[in-house]
Design a protein around this motif. Sequence first.
Motif: not given
Length: 124
Positions: A82-91
Amino acid sequence: MPAYDPSNIFARILRGEIPNDTVLETPHTLAFRDIRPQAPVHVLVIPKGAYVSYDDFAANAPDAEIVDFHRAVARVTRDLGVDLDQGQGFRAITNAGEHGVQEVPHFHLHILGGRSMGRMVQPG
Ligand code: AMP
């Protein structure tokens, strides 16, 4: 600051009295899946030390524990995609005390992702 209650459920997890679904363990930090997930990814990151809330941890934990905790958060977001290198983010959310509606009085950071988390705070 209220006194730390060593009978809280996360203290019991840290003592090995209750099972948990561990995602990551480091010298000062444990990350495990929330038992009632509110998103496809819902992990709780907790320090192993006895801190009631985020402000308690931030004010009173030794530097090594604070660094270890935040590096663990970064590893969890990466490992779960969920990180911004491979994913679409998180809360990332932490609740403190009565107005924060904190259930478990051992500091924990919720990492939620795997879908859009919507608006940050509901009205009222
Ligand atoms: P909070 O309201 O921020 O204190 O959130 C406490 C969280 O702990 C909730 O999301 C619960 O679902 C979660 N929780 C309670 N007991 C357990 C447990 N034994 N293992 C994993 N998560 C738990």
